[in-house]
Design a protein around this motif. Structure first.
Motif, mmCIF file in Angstrom:
data_model
loop_
_atom_site.group_PDB
_atom_site.id
_atom_site.type_symbol
_atom_site.label_atom_id
_atom_site.label_comp_id
_atom_site.label_asym_id
_atom_site.label_seq_id
_atom_site.Cartn_x
_atom_site.Cartn_y
_atom_site.Cartn_z
ATOM 1 N N ARG A 336 23.887 29.173 44.391
ATOM 2 C CA ARG A 336 22.521 29.670 44.227
ATOM 3 C C ARG A 336 21.771 28.706 43.325
ATOM 4 N NH1 ARG A 336 20.433 33.288 40.085
ATOM 5 N NH2 ARG A 336 18.387 34.087 40.722
ATOM 6 N N ARG A 337 20.675 28.156 43.875
ATOM 7 C CA ARG A 337 19.974 27.129 43.111
ATOM 8 C C ARG A 337 18.555 26.992 43.646
ATOM 9 N NH1 ARG A 337 21.952 21.100 43.914
ATOM 10 N NH2 ARG A 337 23.924 21.976 43.144
ATOM 11 N N SER A 338 17.602 26.854 42.734
ATOM 12 C CA SER A 338 16.239 26.462 43.089
ATOM 13 C C SER A 338 15.865 25.316 42.171
ATOM 14 C CB SER A 338 15.253 27.618 42.909
ATOM 15 O OG SER A 338 15.530 28.676 43.795
ATOM 16 N N GLU A 339 15.494 24.178 42.760
ATOM 17 C CA GLU A 339 15.185 23.024 41.919
ATOM 18 C C GLU A 339 14.296 22.032 42.650
ATOM 19 O OE1 GLU A 339 18.919 21.220 40.903
ATOM 20 O OE2 GLU A 339 19.084 20.164 42.823
ATOM 21 N N ILE A 340 13.599 21.253 41.851
ATOM 22 C CA ILE A 340 12.818 20.110 42.322
ATOM 23 C C ILE A 340 13.452 18.865 41.726
ATOM 24 C CG2 ILE A 340 10.550 19.008 42.348
ATOM 25 C CD1 ILE A 340 9.409 21.851 41.667
ATOM 26 N N VAL A 341 13.758 17.886 42.567
ATOM 27 C CA VAL A 341 14.352 16.632 42.103
ATOM 28 C C VAL A 341 13.404 15.497 42.451
ATOM 29 C CG1 VAL A 341 16.297 15.048 42.295
ATOM 30 C CG2 VAL A 341 16.696 17.514 42.414
ATOM 31 N N VAL A 342 12.944 14.796 41.432
ATOM 32 C CA VAL A 342 12.071 13.640 41.621
ATOM 33 C C VAL A 342 12.915 12.391 41.399
ATOM 34 C CG1 VAL A 342 9.997 12.448 40.837
ATOM 35 C CG2 VAL A 342 10.064 14.955 40.847
ATOM 36 N N GLN A 343 13.152 11.642 42.480
ATOM 37 C CA GLN A 343 13.970 10.430 42.406
ATOM 38 C C GLN A 343 13.052 9.220 42.243
ATOM 39 O OE1 GLN A 343 17.605 9.984 42.630
ATOM 40 N NE2 GLN A 343 16.732 8.149 41.690
ATOM 41 N N PHE A 344 13.128 8.580 41.076
ATOM 42 C CA PHE A 344 12.306 7.399 40.833
ATOM 43 C C PHE A 344 12.912 6.174 41.500
ATOM 44 C CE2 PHE A 344 11.255 10.269 37.340
ATOM 45 C CZ PHE A 344 9.869 10.214 37.357
ATOM 46 N N LYS A 345 12.113 5.145 41.661
ATOM 47 C CA LYS A 345 12.608 3.888 42.199
ATOM 48 C C LYS A 345 13.397 3.140 41.124
ATOM 49 C CE LYS A 345 9.074 3.259 45.737
ATOM 50 N NZ LYS A 345 7.958 2.429 46.260
ATOM 51 N N GLY A 346 14.261 2.229 41.573
ATOM 52 C CA GLY A 346 15.038 1.436 40.634
ATOM 53 C C GLY A 346 14.192 0.360 39.970
ATOM 54 N N VAL A 347 14.727 -0.195 38.886
ATOM 55 C CA VAL A 347 14.022 -1.290 38.218
ATOM 56 C C VAL A 347 14.011 -2.505 39.146
ATOM 57 C CG1 VAL A 347 14.610 -0.460 35.911
ATOM 58 C CG2 VAL A 347 16.128 -2.079 37.060
ATOM 59 N N PRO A 348 13.009 -3.367 39.063
ATOM 60 C CA PRO A 348 12.904 -4.467 40.025
ATOM 61 C C PRO A 348 13.953 -5.558 39.854
ATOM 62 C CG PRO A 348 11.142 -4.599 38.381
ATOM 63 C CD PRO A 348 11.824 -3.281 38.176
ATOM 64 N N HIS A 349 14.567 -5.657 38.676
ATOM 65 C CA HIS A 349 15.565 -6.711 38.463
ATOM 66 C C HIS A 349 16.588 -6.215 37.443
ATOM 67 C CE1 HIS A 349 17.471 -10.545 37.831
ATOM 68 N NE2 HIS A 349 17.114 -10.565 36.547
ATOM 69 N N ASN A 350 17.864 -6.386 37.752
ATOM 70 C CA ASN A 350 18.949 -5.953 36.868
ATOM 71 C C ASN A 350 19.368 -7.113 35.979
ATOM 72 O OD1 ASN A 350 21.157 -4.886 35.595
ATOM 73 N ND2 ASN A 350 22.410 -4.684 37.446
ATOM 74 N N ILE A 351 18.947 -7.108 34.742
ATOM 75 C CA ILE A 351 19.296 -8.205 33.831
ATOM 76 C C ILE A 351 20.756 -8.134 33.388
ATOM 77 C CG2 ILE A 351 16.908 -8.315 33.013
ATOM 78 C CD1 ILE A 351 17.906 -7.038 30.366
ATOM 79 N N PHE A 352 21.405 -6.976 33.624
ATOM 80 C CA PHE A 352 22.795 -6.806 33.184
ATOM 81 C C PHE A 352 23.783 -7.135 34.296
ATOM 82 C CE2 PHE A 352 20.060 -3.653 31.090
ATOM 83 C CZ PHE A 352 20.256 -3.998 29.763
ATOM 84 N N GLY A 353 23.282 -7.490 35.486
ATOM 85 C CA GLY A 353 24.159 -7.666 36.635
ATOM 86 C C GLY A 353 25.214 -8.729 36.435
ATOM 87 N N ALA A 354 24.867 -9.859 35.841
ATOM 88 C CA ALA A 354 25.822 -10.951 35.652
ATOM 89 C C ALA A 354 26.961 -10.561 34.733
ATOM 90 C CB ALA A 354 25.101 -12.179 35.111
ATOM 91 N N ARG A 355 26.771 -9.527 33.916
ATOM 92 C CA ARG A 355 27.826 -9.081 32.990
ATOM 93 C C ARG A 355 28.429 -7.753 33.424
ATOM 94 N NH1 ARG A 355 26.249 -9.851 26.848
ATOM 95 N NH2 ARG A 355 28.499 -9.484 26.739
ATOM 96 N N GLY A 356 28.232 -7.419 34.699
ATOM 97 C CA GLY A 356 28.906 -6.239 35.263
ATOM 98 C C GLY A 356 28.151 -4.936 35.148
ATOM 99 N N GLY A 357 26.968 -4.961 34.573
ATOM 100 C CA GLY A 357 26.220 -3.726 34.397
ATOM 101 C C GLY A 357 25.619 -3.223 35.708
ATOM 102 N N LYS A 358 25.932 -2.001 36.079
ATOM 103 C CA LYS A 358 25.425 -1.399 37.312
ATOM 104 C C LYS A 358 24.383 -0.342 36.977
ATOM 105 C CE LYS A 358 29.763 -2.168 39.800
ATOM 106 N NZ LYS A 358 30.881 -1.526 40.567
ATOM 107 N N LEU A 359 23.298 -0.364 37.734
ATOM 108 C CA LEU A 359 22.178 0.523 37.445
ATOM 109 C C LEU A 359 22.073 1.643 38.468
ATOM 110 C CD1 LEU A 359 19.346 -2.028 36.556
ATOM 111 C CD2 LEU A 359 21.007 -0.956 35.032
#
Length: 482
Positions: A336-359
């Motif tokens: 049983r659930r009533s909810e609104i979920v607003v999914q934002f877009k991702g950041v345009p560039h992952n500065i942590f990607g080269a060090r394994g950071g996943k967004l």
């Protein structure tokens, strides 16, 4: 009983389930807190034969059953019951309203009417009120759904009501609008600068609205099979949530400004194509660890009425172009659930990607029931020296309304709506053009079902619906928030 005041609240259907579970407890709470005038009379009416004393005993039993123990006060309960009166009435016979008018006496300083009745009784009820002199300028009338089962029948009801009352006197009730969390959606959007720059197609990927139930027919067999999930829930409650989520900032927090913006959204809804929706019907399964029967077993006959519907909707305006609104509602679902979920877009560039950071993109979850909270999911770095790489994970910024406002009394939606009806505040009620815009969109969906002979797909009770409902988001590279 002689009238002590010319101000009264008249409850049609006063012996029914809605009155016992919601209306009488709500009115008692308003009485207990001193929010309604001490001289306001509450007059119940229904077809069943009772006198004042019998109605008060029925009300006492209902309050003992449905009021939380910590809300009961014997002295206030006694004074509340003294307010109550009763008049037997067959609403299908307009000539019987003369006795009701006599019971009410002088209503020149205000009469509020809560009308909860079958759609077939709207016209004779309004005619009876008019003939009995109970449709004057000092009367306000609240209309509980269902207000028709398509655009044509809704217009007939609206015309019947308009024959006795002006639009400023008419209060069309959608109890979802009385929920605190729904009203907090407006505060969240328009009292916080941080969201408005992102609240559009540039910042939001998609929106999900889920209203899921674990119950089945629950004694509504005949009504539900004639109505189905689309008309029972999507046409009213869920489209109002869409409108509040997508509306432009209103000029002011008043009935006209807010309802003007909501109706613009409803009129901008794009017609839905067959491939953008799914119908379902529950079969046998298990809910909460207990085996439950399928819809056809509960109903006792063959039927293709949908108990589940999922829709990919679009609001065709500048703000929301390209942003899908995924709607789903069903009975006998996993939770049983009533909810609104607003999914934002991702950041345009992952500065942590080269060090394994996943967004993961930020997500705003507005839970209406059973809990009430607003949760913003954001990315944070796990503590550490990062020699093995940067580890990022989602964390929740929570606003629990129950905790944040622990000292404030939690109120059920009908408390606010009844008080607003008595005081003449229309902001949380639905205007005629909103209702008709909702029906226009829903009727178009039902025409597509009929033209394509869209099948009702089975799903196991206790699941999240048919596989096709899950695929509705998955084929877009998205997932339901389960």
């Amino acid at each position: 009983m002689a009238a002590t005041s010319c101000s009264a609240l008249l409850l049609f259907g006063a012996t029914g389930d809605l009155a016992r579970r919601m209306l009488l407890p709500s009115l008692y709470a308003l009485h207990e807190d001193g929010l309604i005038d001490p001289t306001l009379r509450i007059v119940g009416t229904a077809r069943s034969v009772h006198d004042d004393a019998e109605f008060r005993e029925m009300a006492r039993a209902a309050l003992e059953e449905f009021l939380p123990a910590d809300r009961r006060d014997d002295s206030k309960l006694a004074s509340f019951l003294e307010r109550l009166e009763y008049q037997t009435l067959d609403a299908s016979k307009p000539e019987g309203f003369a006795g009701l008018a006599e019971k009410l006496g002088d209503t020149s300083c205000g009469l509020s009417i809560f009308l909860s009745t079958a759609p077939a009784l709207f016209e004779p009820t309004i005619e009876g009120l008019r003939l009995a002199g109970l449709a004057h300028e000092g009367v306000r009338i609240g209309l509980e759904k269902p207000l028709g089962n398509d655009l044509a029948s809704s217009r007939r009801i609206n015309e019947a009501v308009a024959a006795g009352f002006s639009e400023r006197q008419i209060f069309r009730i959608d109890h979802y609008l009385g929920k605190e969390t729904v009203q907090n959606l407006l505060a969240l959007r328009f009292a916080n600068m941080m969201f408005e720059p992102l609240w559009n197609s540039a910042g939001i990927d998609h929106v999900q609205i889920t209203v899921s139930e674990t119950v089945g027919l629950e004694g509504r067999k005949g009504f539900y099979d004639d109505t189905g999930a689309l008309r029972d829930m999507v046409q009213n409650h869920m489209l109002q949530l869409v409108a509040l989520t997508a509306m432009e900032p209103p000029l002011d927090f008043d009935a006209t400004s807010i309802r003007d913006e909501k109706v613009k959204v409803l009129r901008a809804l794009r017609p839905v194509r067959a491939e953008e929706m799914v119908r379902g019907q529950y079969r046998t399964g298990a809910v909460g660890g207990s085996a439950v029967a399928g819809y056809l077993d509960d109903l006792g006959e063959a039927s293709d009425t949908e108990t589940y519907v999922a829709i990919k909707a679009h609001v065709d305006n500048w703000r929301w172009q390209g942003v899908p609104f995924y709607l789903r509602h069903g009975k006998r679902l996993a939770e049983r659930r009533s909810e609104i979920v607003v999914q934002f877009k991702g950041v345009p560039h992952n500065i942590f990607g080269a060090r394994g950071g996943k967004l993961a993109a930020n997500r705003l979850v507005i839970r209406l029931q059973p809990e009430e909270y607003v949760r913003l999911q954001v990315m944070a770095k796990e503590p550490g020296l990062d020699r093995g790489g940067v580890v990022l994970r989602e964390v929740n910024l929570d606003l629990s309304l129950t905790t944040a406002f622990a000292k404030a009394r939690r109120r059920i939606a009908y408390e606010r709506l009844l008080l607003d009806l008595i005081e003449g505040e229309q902001t949380l009620f639905v205007r005629r053009d909103e209702v008709e815009a909702q029906w226009t969109w829903v009727d178009a969906i039902r025409r597509v079902w009929a033209e394509t002979a869209m099948e009702v797909k089975p799903y196991a009770a206790g699941s999240w619906g048919p596989n096709a409902g899950i695929a509705l988001t998955e084929r877009d590279g998205r997932s339901w928030h389960d």
